[in-house]
Design a protein around this motif. Structure first.
Motif, short mmCIF file in Angstrom:
data_model
loop_
_atom_site.label_atom_id
_atom_site.label_comp_id
_atom_site.label_asym_id
_atom_site.label_seq_id
_atom_site.Cartn_x
_atom_site.Cartn_y
_atom_site.Cartn_z
N ARG A 68 0.96 -1.37 0.02
CA ARG A 68 0.08 0.07 0.18
C ARG A 68 0.88 1.15 0.05
O ARG A 68 1.01 1.82 1.13
CB ARG A 68 -0.92 -0.17 1.16
CG ARG A 68 -1.97 -1.21 1.07
CD ARG A 68 -3.04 -0.79 1.95
NE ARG A 68 -4.38 -1.55 1.65
CZ ARG A 68 -5.42 -1.87 2.21
NH1 ARG A 68 -5.82 -1.28 3.21
NH2 ARG A 68 -6.27 -2.79 1.77
N ASP A 75 -0.56 3.94 2.66
CA ASP A 75 -0.12 4.11 3.82
C ASP A 75 1.52 4.35 3.92
O ASP A 75 1.95 4.72 5.30
CB ASP A 75 -0.14 2.79 4.74
CG ASP A 75 -1.69 2.38 4.71
OD1 ASP A 75 -2.41 3.54 4.46
OD2 ASP A 75 -2.00 1.19 4.64
N TYR A 84 1.16 -0.19 13.50
CA TYR A 84 0.09 -1.29 12.86
C TYR A 84 -0.10 -1.21 11.15
O TYR A 84 -0.98 -1.74 10.68
CB TYR A 84 -1.25 -1.44 13.58
CG TYR A 84 -1.84 -0.31 13.67
CD1 TYR A 84 -1.65 1.04 14.56
CD2 TYR A 84 -3.11 -0.11 12.99
CE1 TYR A 84 -2.11 1.94 14.67
CE2 TYR A 84 -3.65 1.17 13.05
CZ TYR A 84 -3.41 2.28 13.94
OH TYR A 84 -4.06 3.45 13.77
N HIS A 85 0.65 -0.20 10.54
CA HIS A 85 0.44 -0.06 9.10
C HIS A 85 1.78 -0.54 8.62
O HIS A 85 2.85 0.19 9.07
CB HIS A 85 0.27 1.37 8.82
CG HIS A 85 -1.54 1.56 8.55
ND1 HIS A 85 -1.69 2.31 10.08
CD2 HIS A 85 -2.52 1.36 7.87
CE1 HIS A 85 -3.34 2.39 9.86
NE2 HIS A 85 -3.67 1.88 8.72
N HIS A 86 1.69 -1.29 7.56
CA HIS A 86 3.22 -1.52 6.84
C HIS A 86 2.85 -1.11 5.53
O HIS A 86 1.90 -0.82 5.07
CB HIS A 86 3.27 -2.86 7.03
CG HIS A 86 3.33 -3.41 8.27
ND1 HIS A 86 4.46 -3.21 9.03
CD2 HIS A 86 2.59 -4.36 9.04
CE1 HIS A 86 4.27 -3.79 10.44
NE2 HIS A 86 3.07 -4.42 10.47
N MET A 91 -2.51 -10.37 3.44
CA MET A 91 -3.72 -10.19 3.89
C MET A 91 -4.19 -11.70 3.69
O MET A 91 -4.04 -12.23 2.58
CB MET A 91 -4.41 -9.38 2.80
CG MET A 91 -5.62 -8.72 3.38
SD MET A 91 -6.64 -7.81 2.37
CE MET A 91 -6.00 -6.04 2.59
N GLU A 209 -8.42 -2.13 13.80
CA GLU A 209 -9.16 -3.36 12.80
C GLU A 209 -8.35 -4.58 12.51
O GLU A 209 -7.11 -4.41 12.01
CB GLU A 209 -9.55 -2.29 11.65
CG GLU A 209 -10.13 -3.47 10.60
CD GLU A 209 -10.31 -2.64 9.24
OE1 GLU A 209 -10.75 -1.54 9.30
OE2 GLU A 209 -10.49 -3.42 8.08
N GLY A 237 -10.67 -9.80 4.12
CA GLY A 237 -9.29 -9.36 4.21
C GLY A 237 -8.60 -9.21 5.85
O GLY A 237 -9.41 -8.44 6.46
N ARG A 242 -1.36 -7.83 12.16
CA ARG A 242 -2.21 -7.64 13.06
C ARG A 242 -2.64 -8.77 14.07
O ARG A 242 -2.68 -8.71 15.30
CB ARG A 242 -3.19 -6.74 12.70
CG ARG A 242 -2.77 -5.42 12.26
CD ARG A 242 -3.83 -4.54 11.88
NE ARG A 242 -3.29 -3.29 10.96
CZ ARG A 242 -4.27 -2.38 10.45
NH1 ARG A 242 -5.39 -2.35 10.98
NH2 ARG A 242 -3.76 -1.43 9.90
P1 ATP Z 1 -6.92 0.83 8.44
O1 ATP Z 1 -8.21 1.45 8.53
O2 ATP Z 1 -6.48 0.24 9.65
O3 ATP Z 1 -5.91 1.41 7.67
P2 ATP Z 1 -8.36 -0.30 6.32
O4 ATP Z 1 -9.59 0.08 6.40
O5 ATP Z 1 -7.30 0.38 5.21
O6 ATP Z 1 -7.44 -0.44 7.74
P3 ATP Z 1 -8.95 -2.79 4.58
O7 ATP Z 1 -8.54 -2.07 3.53
O8 ATP Z 1 -10.18 -3.06 5.05
O9 ATP Z 1 -7.95 -2.05 5.99
O10 ATP Z 1 -7.83 -4.05 4.63
C1 ATP Z 1 -8.36 -5.37 5.46
C2 ATP Z 1 -7.21 -5.67 6.63
O11 ATP Z 1 -5.96 -5.47 6.19
C3 ATP Z 1 -7.59 -4.84 7.72
O12 ATP Z 1 -8.45 -5.07 8.53
C4 ATP Z 1 -6.22 -4.90 8.51
O13 ATP Z 1 -5.97 -5.89 9.32
C5 ATP Z 1 -4.95 -4.98 7.27
N1 ATP Z 1 -4.56 -3.94 6.80
C6 ATP Z 1 -4.94 -2.69 6.13
N2 ATP Z 1 -3.99 -2.08 5.91
C7 ATP Z 1 -2.86 -2.41 6.40
C8 ATP Z 1 -1.47 -1.98 6.42
N3 ATP Z 1 -0.97 -0.85 5.86
N4 ATP Z 1 -0.69 -2.82 7.32
C9 ATP Z 1 -0.90 -3.84 7.70
N5 ATP Z 1 -1.98 -4.39 7.73
C10 ATP Z 1 -3.03 -3.50 6.91
#
Ligand code: ATP
Ligand code: MG
Length: 871
Positions: A68, A75, A84-86, A91, A209, A237, A242
């Motif tokens: 991402r 992100d 918690y964001h990578h 997924m 989340e 996903g 996490r």
């Molecule tokens: P967040 O609001 O925490 O950024 P998101 O709404 O962008 O999450 P989704 O697009 O629904 O997340 O992605 C599904 C799952 O992938 C999330 O529930 C989360 O556990 C994980 N996830 C999302 N973005 C990241 C990230 N940048 N790094 C690690 N895990 C992620």
């Protein structure tokens, strides 16, 4: 539970629910103009959701590598600052393609989390879409709500808005409401203070989340409206890292065993501790995250480069280098040294990392070294800017130039300036950045219309392996307008002989002809989500006609010669150089072929010749094409075909065999290697550390090549007066030239010596100074030598020399060092002042300085003014 166990438990759980477990698709997308990288688990399955192709099973489970860092999900800037964001993450997903829906998806998610993983249900919250009162006017997802309340108390079911709880693939395509599952892993004390409910979706690092269950029930059309999907799908996903945080009972993804081995290694290499100083911690998190993203991209075939996906990767790596440089004091490459731990940790689940470890290390190391050089150079330039700065603020333009032209990061500029108590005009910088962004956005703006459907539910058949002509119907079309290319039409046929760009081979060109003989040219063919799309500058008059679709046979044939030669070249390289050679990229055009491969050193002349001979021997051997369609993948591999990293293969594959060369290939080929006539390498070079590139030609391009070389040869021979042995004649000319050069140098030296003698006689005494001002016939370095030699022989010297070098005026001033002090003379200042006569300027040191100008006519005047300085 180790991360490995957590991953396999997920997959085997869904296997038990009749899902087919598939490996992660490559992360770098090749077939989708709207997306660079897989950014969610669903991206590789888009074609199934769009109904363009059929999945192997209507239930699938996997762990997908996601990145991402660009586009809708980006992100990058958060990474390192939160826990918690990578950039790259896994997924975990379970999928239903028109099979089960909300009831099962929710029941299984709950079972897995609370029973299999044993998560306490009192730390969980779920969200449900609340509906929207905008133009979509959607109702609340009551169905999901009613299912959830069978599992979780209603005060833990929260309503979510469209931003969080309505998932869309992009501007167009399948979409629907979703339910997220959140965890609250705070301590009991914290929980007593603040209710967890109020922290859901509020960016709290311990209330996050973990899983998103998407219920795809609509399709978003290009005009923005929604239609209900006939087949409903499930797309879930779950963030793997996490989940590991929760199950390993830690407070940060970086404290799970996914990251700790990498972090320990960074600590060892840099001699810094994680967990003591926030700045250092951020840097360590950034690096431990980014090395994964970069390593996996390289493993999937995407090298850092200057454009597109490669540029994104380069920027990620540079971000890591910058944090290492600034906060961990690492001025030499070190990130590449982390690949070893990474490959040990991830190599089982993702063998591509292990298999290409050496290559990944080499590429990262070289990128690091090159960016560190940029940083060093940027620091010098920045110091120059600081010296020139009057006042306390560095202009946004200067900082932008440093950033844009030299690639020097702006935050580093800001940091260094603040250390020097200077300010950066950030507003000015932002303005410059905006101007540049607008410029590039304007150039790339495109708008895509909705498809106009002419034939409902049309299937498409590709017949281009066997035919170059067919009678076809247009089933749908749309207009795409871009600033760069103007209007373009995209056409889909029921049946097509046109090969779409893929596997390195260019798309076919050709034409469509209607019943009246009118034609529309097809200028390119590409694939999008598995549909073959033909590009045309205009539309035929009657779209419902039947058309004769004809592929440009010549271009196709030349391309085929190059494609078959590419296979032979691949075989030759592995034969001549060794089996470490792996394909790293290929481009098959009608005029030439390009092949990138892993190999550590430049090919010698002998190796190149051996490779060429190997290929040509197989061309002379007239090997017949043996094509097999629909071979099971396992069988193809055991037959000796090689699967490439970063390619997506189906269960059954097509194999192309010429003699001992066997490849998995979807491209088109000559019927017999003899058709190629001849193969010639035209260049060999490096594209990155450990990656070489060969460009070569075949068939009539070789004839043109020899013809052209021959013509050049005779022209050269002619210039050499038709010498019998032109190479020898050329060598003689070169030798002669070198000895003439030497003679000229000597003559010039003698001349200067004589000149010095003459000039010495012209020196006059003026107020105790030995003075001379004179025009000479020397270049800048000649004058400099003269000045210093005269200065060595004559005391108290003040010399000013002027020269006209091919229309450019030159003034040099020399003043004996003692005079500089005693008489307060300054050569630098003098040439600056006298520069006005020659319409120029210059400077230097107090005892020697030079000015250049564009007005040689002013030299005499300048010389005439020189004695003023002594009077
Ligand atoms: P967040 O609001 O925490 O950024 P998101 O709404 O962008 O999450 P989704 O697009 O629904 O997340 O992605 C599904 C799952 O992938 C999330 O529930 C989360 O556990 C994980 N996830 C999302 N973005 C990241 C990230 N940048 N790094 C690690 N895990 C992620
Ligand atoms: Mg997000």
């Amino acid at each position: 539970m180790t991360s490995q166990e957590i991953r396999s438990k997920f997959l085997s759980f869904f296997e038990g629910k009749k899902h087919l477990v598939v490996p992660s698709a490559p992360m770098v997308l090749k077939n989708d103009p709207t997306l660079m990288f897989v950014n969610s688990g669903m991206a590789p399955f888009k074609e199934y959701f769009l109904g363009n192709s059929e999945p192997k099973r209507n239930r699938i489970a996997d762990s997908q590598k996601c990145l991402r860092v660009s586009g809708k999900h980006n992100d990058l800037e958060e990474v390192g600052y939160d826990t918690y964001h990578h950039t790259l993450f896994e997924m975990l997903g379970n999928w239903s393609f028109g099979d089960y829906f909300k009831k099962e998806a929710i029941a299984w998610a709950w079972e897995l989390l609370t029973e299999v993983y044993g998560i306490d249900k009192d730390i969980l919250y779920v969200t449900v879409f609340e509906g929207s009162d905008d133009s979509d006017n959607l109702k609340m997802d009551q169905e999901a709500y009613d299912i959830w309340k069978q599992y979780i108390s209603e005060d833990r079911i929260l309503m979510g808005n469209k931003k969080d709880n309505f998932w869309e693939m992009g501007d167009q395509g399948p979409c629907g409401p979703c339910s997220e599952i959140h965890v609250d892993i705070r301590s009991a004390e914290e929980k007593a203070k603040v209710d967890g409910k109020s922290l859901v979706n509020m960016d709290h690092p311990q209330v996050v989340e973990i899983w998103n269950l998407v219920f795809m029930q609509y399709n978003r059309k290009a005009n923005g409206s929604l239609e209900v999907l006939p087949n409903k799908h499930i797309d879930t996903g779950m963030g793997f890292e996490r989940l590991c945080m929760v199950l390993q009972d830690v407070q940060s993804n970086y404290d799970t065993d996914v990251f700790t081995p990498i972090i320990r290694e960074i600590e060892t290499i840099t001699n810094k501790d994680y967990g003591k100083d926030e700045k250092i911690d951020v840097a360590i998190r950034v690096i431990s995250d980014h090395v994964r993203a970069v390593a996996f991209s390289i493993a999937d075939g995407q090298l850092p480069s200057n454009t597109g996906a490669g540029y994104v990767i380069r920027r990620i790596l540079r971000r890591a280098v910058r944090y290492g440089f600034t906060f961990l004091d690492k001025k030499e490459p070190f990130i590449y040294r982390l690949v070893d731990v990474l490959s040990k940790k991830m190599g089982t689940a993702f063998p591509e990392i292990k298999a290409q470890k050496q290559l990944i290390e080499n590429v990262i190391k070289e990128e690091e070294a090159s960016f560190l050089r940029t940083l060093e150079q940027g620091l010098i330039l920045l110091n120059g800017i600081v010296e020139e700065t009057k006042g306390d603020t560095v202009s946004g333009e200067k900082a932008f130039e440093l950033y844009d032209t030299y690639g020097f990061p702006i935050d580093l500029t800001a940091l260094i300036l603040s250390e020097k108590n200077l300010k950066l005009d950030e507003k000015g910088f932002e303005e410059q950045l905006q101007i540049q962004k607008n410029r590039s956005r304007k150039a790339s703006e495109t708008s895509t219309e909705d498809w106009t459907i002419l034939v409902d539910d049309a299937e498409q058949e590709f017949i281009g392996y066997d035919a170059l002509e067919a009678n076809v119907k247009i089933t749908r079309y749309r207009k795409v307008t871009s600033k760069k290319e103007g209007d373009m039409y995209q056409l889909v046929f029921n049946l097509t002989p046109f090969y779409a760009e893929g596997g390195g081979q260019v798309g076919d060109k050709g034409y469509l002809q209607d019943n009246h003989g009118d034609t529309v040219y097809i200028i390119d063919t590409k694939k999008e989500n598995n549909v073959i799309i033909h590009f045309a500058k205009n539309l035929p008059d009657d779209l419902n006609d039947t058309f004769k679709a004809v592929v440009d046979q010549k271009q196709r044939f030349r391309t085929e010669c190059n494609h078959t030669a590419t296979h032979l070249l691949h075989q030759a390289l592995r034969e001549v150089l060794g089996t470490h050679v792996e394909q790293k990229g290929s481009a098959v055009h009608s005029k030439y072929l390009r092949f990138d491969f892993s190999h550590f050193s430049k090919l010698t002349v002998e190796e190149l010749r051996d490779v060429e001979n190997f290929v040509n021997a197989r061309i002379d051997g007239k090997l017949a094409l043996q094509e097999q369609r629909n071979v099971p993948m396992d069988q193809a591999i055991s037959d000796g075909a090689m699967a490439l990293f970063g390619e997506k293969y189906g269960d059954t594959v097509r194999t192309i065999r010429f003699g001992q060369s066997i490849e998995l290939c979807g491209g088109t080929h000559v019927k017999n290697t003899g058709d190629i006539w001849h193969f010639k390498i035209v260049s060999e070079g490096a594209v990155a550390a450990g990656i070489r590139r060969i460009e070569a030609i075949t068939y009539d391009a070789v004839k043109d090549f020899y013809f052209e070389n021959n013509r050049a040869y005779f022209e050269m021979k002619d210039l050499l007066n038709n010498a019998q042995e032109p190479v020898k004649a050329l060598q003689n000319l070169q030798d002669e030239n070198a000895s003439l050069k030497k003679q000229i140098e000597q003559l010039l030296k003698d001349k200067a010596k004589n000149l010095k003698g003459d000039l010495k006689n012209e020196i006059t005494e003026l107020n105790g100074v030995n003075f001379i001002a004179k025009k000479v016939d020397l270049d800048a370095s000649g004058i400099k030598d003269l000045c210093f030699e005269l200065g060595g022989e004559v005391d108290n010297l003040f010399a000013l020399f002027g020269a006209d070098n091919n229309g450019k005026a030159l003034l040099s001033c020399y003043i004996s060092k003692n005079l500089v002090a005693e008489k307060d003379l300054n050569a630098g200042q003098i040439v600056r002042e006298l520069g006005k006569y020659i319409q120029g300027g210059g400077g230097g040191q107090p005892f020697f300085a030079t000015a250049g100008g564009k007005n040689p006519a002013g030299i005499e005047e300048a010389l005439g003014a020189a004695n003023e300085y002594i009077k």
